[in-house]
Scaffold this active site. Structure first.
Site, mmCIF file in Angstrom:
data_model
loop_
_atom_site.group_PDB
_atom_site.id
_atom_site.type_symbol
_atom_site.label_atom_id
_atom_site.label_comp_id
_atom_site.label_asym_id
_atom_site.label_seq_id
_atom_site.Cartn_x
_atom_site.Cartn_y
_atom_site.Cartn_z
ATOM 1 N N GLU A 121 0.810 -1.215 0.000
ATOM 2 C CA GLU A 121 0.000 0.000 0.000
ATOM 3 C C GLU A 121 0.848 1.273 0.000
ATOM 4 O O GLU A 121 0.523 2.243 -0.697
ATOM 5 C CB GLU A 121 -0.942 0.004 1.212
ATOM 6 C CG GLU A 121 -2.141 -0.912 1.084
ATOM 7 C CD GLU A 121 -1.796 -2.384 1.328
ATOM 8 O OE1 GLU A 121 -2.656 -3.235 1.069
ATOM 9 O OE2 GLU A 121 -0.659 -2.647 1.779
ATOM 10 N N HIS B 23 -10.109 -5.286 10.186
ATOM 11 C CA HIS B 23 -10.795 -5.072 8.912
ATOM 12 C C HIS B 23 -12.124 -4.326 9.079
ATOM 13 O O HIS B 23 -12.928 -4.268 8.149
ATOM 14 C CB HIS B 23 -11.054 -6.415 8.220
ATOM 15 C CG HIS B 23 -9.808 -7.102 7.752
ATOM 16 N ND1 HIS B 23 -8.908 -7.656 8.622
ATOM 17 C CD2 HIS B 23 -9.310 -7.315 6.513
ATOM 18 C CE1 HIS B 23 -7.904 -8.198 7.939
ATOM 19 N NE2 HIS B 23 -8.126 -7.990 6.656
#
Length: 397
Positions: free
Chosen positions: A133, A202
């Site tokens: 990322e 998450h």
């Protein structure tokens, strides 16, 4: 209905090649501010509501334009399909628009927002990246500096914490630290929120993390209509924009216009007009609020519901007019209570519209705990409709 606007843009033919723009092709946006007579004198009684010398609201937005749409038929789309349609239209219109992220190519993205785009536009404009990322977010920022208009997808918004340095020190600040030599027209988007038993890591809500970064705009979609309109507006913006999507809203279906439309990035949506209390919310909590509103109406209350949509900056024009009418405010969010969007919104309302309040602002937020994996426990950590009903009853006593 949200305001529609169509910035003057040059149409480009659809292509799978990337084109760098010349300096003279740069588009200039317009910024408007609104003045309000909201006072700052906390010594005045709540019932006085005296007018003041007009004061500049630095977070306010433009006076509303005509928001009517001419579409009668339209077509039905799920929210993730509306995001894809907006993205596809912008890629056809402007060859500088490109997408990058994990599995965004031939797999079509983890929630299928980019499905079918790689075969149509090619692997250079729909770029699959490694699980890195920080690297591909930095690559997207660099691409924006050179004149492209990248959309960076985080497979899950929680993963973007790995790119926080790029988003904070580069994405938000390079326009300023370069003395205006660079613009960063980048969109960072992806799913987040609570509700699918995805565990603590998450189920992140990163609005509170990113709101303090200078130079970044933040919006949250809640319907297929505003998802498409906000996506198109974010891509056309000269500023870096973070678009928050909720994992539980991707399968919402709505009829949207056939003709092109673009929404304002700085404008709230009046969901339900009312007289007794202003309820400010966004994203998934919009639906918890509307569920509670049915109960409240049956009990004789008339709540005004506003989807703030623009998380940074706040639309203090719409919010302020509602506060001046109802004199009571309830904020409902899925973000954490400590340092969340609700805390910032409470401060903004108190600073600008305190004289119009007849009761203290109430803010309902998620509990400050890691999101549990167990479904029943997960549900208990976020605001439920019954809590909203109880809060309105308390405000209106």
């Amino acid at each position: 209905m949200a305001t529609l606007f169509n910035p003057p843009l040059t149409a480009f033919p659809a292509t799978n090649k990337l084109h760098l723009p010349s300096p003279i092709a740069a588009r200039k946006g317009q910024i408007f501010v609104v003045r309000s007579d909201a006072g700052m004198n906390h010594l005045l009684s709540r019932g006085a509501h005296k007018s003041r010398t007009p004061k500049l609201l630095t977070n306010a937005v433009a006076t509303k334009a005509d928001s009517s749409t001419s579409s009668k038929a339209g077509h039905e789309l799920l929210l993730f399909e509306a995001l894809r349609e907006g993205l596809e239209e912008e890629m056809e219109r402007d060859p500088r628009v490109c997408v990058m992220g994990e599995d965004v190519g031939h797999y079509g993205g983890s929630y299928k927002v980019t499905k079918g785009l790689a075969p149509k536009f090619g692997d250079l404009r729909v770029l699959d990246t490694p699980i890195a990322e920080n690297a591909f977010t930095g690559m997207g920022i660099g691409a924006a500096m050179t004149g492209l208009r990248p959309i960076v997808e985080g497979m899950n918004m929680g993963f973007l914490l790995l790119a926080f340095n790029q988003i904070s020190n580069n994405c938000g600040m390079l326009h300023y630290t370069s003395g205006g030599q660079f613009k960063i027209p980048i969109v960072i988007r992806g799913p987040g929120g609570v509700g699918r038993q995805l565990g603590a890591e998450h189920s992140q809500r990163l609005e509170s993390y990113f709101q303090s970064i200078p130079g970044i705009q933040m919006v949250a979609c809640s319907t297929p209509y505003n998802a498409k309109g906000l996506m198109k507006a974010a891509i056309r913006s000269e500023n870096p924009v973070i678009l928050f999507e909720h994992v539980l809203l991707y399968n919402l279906k709505e009829r949207i216009p056939d003709e092109e439309y673009v929404l304002s990035l700085e404008e709230a949506e009046m969901v339900r007009p009312g007289e007794h209390v202003t309820i400010l919310t966004y994203s998934r909590m919009r639906y918890h609020v509307m569920q509670a509103a049915k109960t409240l109406v049956n009990k004789g209350y008339d709540p005004e519901v506003i989807d703030i949509r623009s998380l940074k900056p706040f639309d203090l024009y719409t919010i302020g007019n509602s506060v001046k009418k109802t004199h009571r405010v309830l904020i409902v969010e899925e973000c954490m209570r400590t340092g969340g969007i609700g805390a910032s919104l409470t401060a903004a309302i108190t600073e600008n519209f305190n004289d119009y309040l007849d009761a203290p602002i109430i803010c309902l937020s998620s509990q400050d705990v890691p999101t549990p994996y167990a479904g029943t426990l997960e549900e208990w950590t976020v605001v439920q409709p019954a809590q909203i009903v109880a809060a309105v009853e308390q405000l209106c006593q």
